[in-house]
Design an enzyme around this catalytic site. Structure first.
Site, PDB file in Angstrom:
ATOM      1  N   LYS A 277       0.871  -1.191   0.000  1.00  0.00           N
ATOM      2  CA  LYS A 277       0.000   0.000   0.000  1.00  0.00           C
ATOM      3  C   LYS A 277       0.894   1.223   0.000  1.00  0.00           C
ATOM      4  CE  LYS A 277      -4.427   0.688  -0.012  1.00  0.00           C
ATOM      5  NZ  LYS A 277      -5.517  -0.201  -0.448  1.00  0.00           N
TER       6      LYS A 277
ATOM      7  N   ASP B 108      -6.843   4.062  -4.718  1.00  0.00           N
ATOM      8  CA  ASP B 108      -7.565   3.860  -3.450  1.00  0.00           C
ATOM      9  C   ASP B 108      -8.257   5.210  -3.223  1.00  0.00           C
ATOM     10  OD1 ASP B 108      -7.669   1.819  -1.020  1.00  0.00           O
ATOM     11  OD2 ASP B 108      -7.485   3.780  -0.104  1.00  0.00           O
TER      12      ASP B 108
HETATM   13  O1  2IT Z   1      -7.964  -1.768  -1.178  1.00  0.00           O
HETATM   14  C1  2IT Z   1      -7.819  -2.243  -2.318  1.00  0.00           C
HETATM   15  O2  2IT Z   1      -7.907  -3.447  -2.531  1.00  0.00           O
HETATM   16  C2  2IT Z   1      -7.543  -1.313  -3.411  1.00  0.00           C
HETATM   17  N1  2IT Z   1      -7.509  -0.113  -3.171  1.00  0.00           N
HETATM   18  C3  2IT Z   1      -7.276  -1.824  -4.791  1.00  0.00           C
HETATM   19  C4  2IT Z   1      -5.860  -2.270  -4.925  1.00  0.00           C
HETATM   20  C5  2IT Z   1      -5.449  -2.683  -6.316  1.00  0.00           C
HETATM   21  O3  2IT Z   1      -4.237  -2.974  -6.456  1.00  0.00           O
HETATM   22  O4  2IT Z   1      -6.246  -2.733  -7.231  1.00  0.00           O
END
Ligand code: 2IT
Length: 444
Positions: A124, A164
């Site tokens: 993240k 996100d």
């Molecule tokens: O919380 C999540 O799963 C997302 N924000 C998507 C992450 C992604 O790599 O598509």
């Protein structure tokens, strides 16, 4: 495994990181039983290793706003665990972003990605940059400045960021443009891209759609259906929009959306052009929902969350810990039968405990919202094969994945009295795959 001992040592190392410690405690509590059945996990200190991120990059992002003033933000990328595949997870741009929030998100992402059945590790990242009120040019300059640091740490087989909160298709476009310029290559290094340059059909809708596919299965497993149910949704961003669209399509009636300013109650149901209008609200960059109430003659409740509305199904779609013990009590009192977290860690531990105690169906974010990252995984596959699937192909795969996740939750979460503890099921299933991969690959 001694949970209290482990938590004490984590609290001492990372004081005040409440969200991160909350997410870790939940997973450890769920997996304690299965962990103790595997002495090899304890010997390899899998629990101690899995709770710490592999590495954290922190960097300064300097940029110039429209008035010519210099602005400085903090940027982060947390590579949490890549035992089962390249690091994968979104970027969040929001003033609340800090190491605790990104660590909880990266930790959750590790288990969520494991549940998707696809080979993706957890990560993240993001920034404390506040997109609210920023012009398009400011957003572009910030994204470009952010990527000048981030690009060295990511790659299509190393770490693949996505969106996100505060990062949607527009931001991914600016981030991708700068990556392509610096790296001098076109690869699937980001997901959530536009269709013209390697994006996947259904990706923008996938988190909300996948959430509803999951909730539909929860209801069917309990012998009922989504059709005719009233639904409250929080948030009004991409996730809330996809959820409202699919819930309506399935014959449910969505009666709320919310923003930082309060919530809208629309007794007639939020459907058709009203759902399209959510996109306009989002593009205004003002972070408010009250204009919806004015436009469609619905009721607006300033400064309130939508959990005091009587509904059958509640779907938190905004942010972490947005539904607390008191909200849970109100929902239960009003006869809620199912709560599906489409936001990450949308409910507080006390709220979850109440749902489980009262045998209310409760689906945790790492299972219910996994359709977003799963479709990102499908975008990576299409990029690697240099081709595009049709929306029917992507949607069919998304359906299958959500159904597989549901099955894993039922397998590991069914209790003696038949109640399905989806939280436990998701944590155990997500953990086992990562733990076994770590064990097989030695101490590294
Ligand atoms: O919380 C999540 O799963 C997302 N924000 C998507 C992450 C992604 O790599 O598509």
């Amino acid at each position: 495994m001694n949970i209290e001992h482990l938590m004490q040592s984590l609290e001492a190392k990372h004081p005040g990181e409440h969200e991160y410690l909350q997410a870790v405690r939940e997973v450890l509590t769920s997996i304690e039983g299965i962990y103790n059945e595997h002495p090899e996990f304890e010997k390899a200190k899998i629990a101690e290793r899995i709770v710490e991120p592999d590495r954290i990059f922190t960097f300064k992002v300097s940029w110039v706003d429209d008035r010519g003033d210099v602005q400085i933000n903090l940027g982060y990328r947390i590579q949490f665990n890549n035992a089962i595949g390249p690091y994968k997870g979104g970027l969040r741009f929001h003033p609340s972003v800090n190491p605790s929030i990104l660590k909880f998100l990266g930790f959750e992402q590790t288990f969520k990605n494991s549940l998707t059945t696809l080979p993706m590790g957890g990560a993240k990242g993001g920034s404390d940059f506040n997109p609210k009120g920023k012009s398009n040019a400011e957003i572009m300059r910030f994204c470009q400045a952010f990527m000048t640091e981030l690009w060295q740490h990511i790659g299509p087989d190393t770490d693949v960021p996505a969106g996100d909160i505060g990062v949607g298709g527009r931001e991914i476009g600016y981030l991708y443009g700068m990556y392509r310029k610096l790296a001098r290559e076109n690869t699937g290094v980001l997901t959530g891209k536009g269709l013209e340059y390697g994006g996947s059909l259904i990706r923008p809708e996938a988190t909300g759609f996948g959430g509803l596919y999951f909730v539909k299965q929860m209801l069917e497993t309990a012998g009922t259906s989504i059709e005719g149910k009233t639904v409250s949704i929080s948030g009004f961003g991409n996730v809330a929009w996809g959820a409202a669209l699919k819930a309506t399509e399935m014959g449910a009636k969505v009666v709320t959306i919310s923003g930082p300013d309060g919530y809208v109650y629309d007794e007639a149901g939020i459907s058709g052009e009203k759902i399209d209008y959510m996109l306009d609200l989002r593009m205004s960059n003002n972070d408010i929902v009250s204009p919806y109430a004015e436009k469609f003659g619905a009721k607006f409740f300033a400064g309130k969350k939508p959990w005091d509305v009587k509904v059958d199904v509640a779907l938190p779609c905004a942010t972490q810990n947005e539904l607390n013990e008191e909200d849970a009590r109100t929902l239960i009192h009003n006869g809620v039968i199912c709560v599906g977290e489409i936001s990450n860690m949308g409910c507080t531990p006390e709220a979850i405990e109440l749902f489980i105690e009262n045998k209310i169906m409760y689906g945790p974010g790492k299972a219910v919202n996994a359709g977003g990252v799963a479709t990102s995984g499908l975008e990576m596959t299409q990029n690697a094969m240099h081709l595009n699937w049709t929306s029917e192909e992507v949607d069919a795969k998304l359906h299958q994945i959500m159904s597989d996740i549901h099955e894993q939750c039922v397998k590991h979460g069914r209790e003696a009295d038949g109640y399905i503890n989806y939280m436990k099921g998701a944590n155990v299933a997500g953990f086992l795959k990562v733990a076994k991969a770590m064990l097989a690959q030695g101490v590294i």
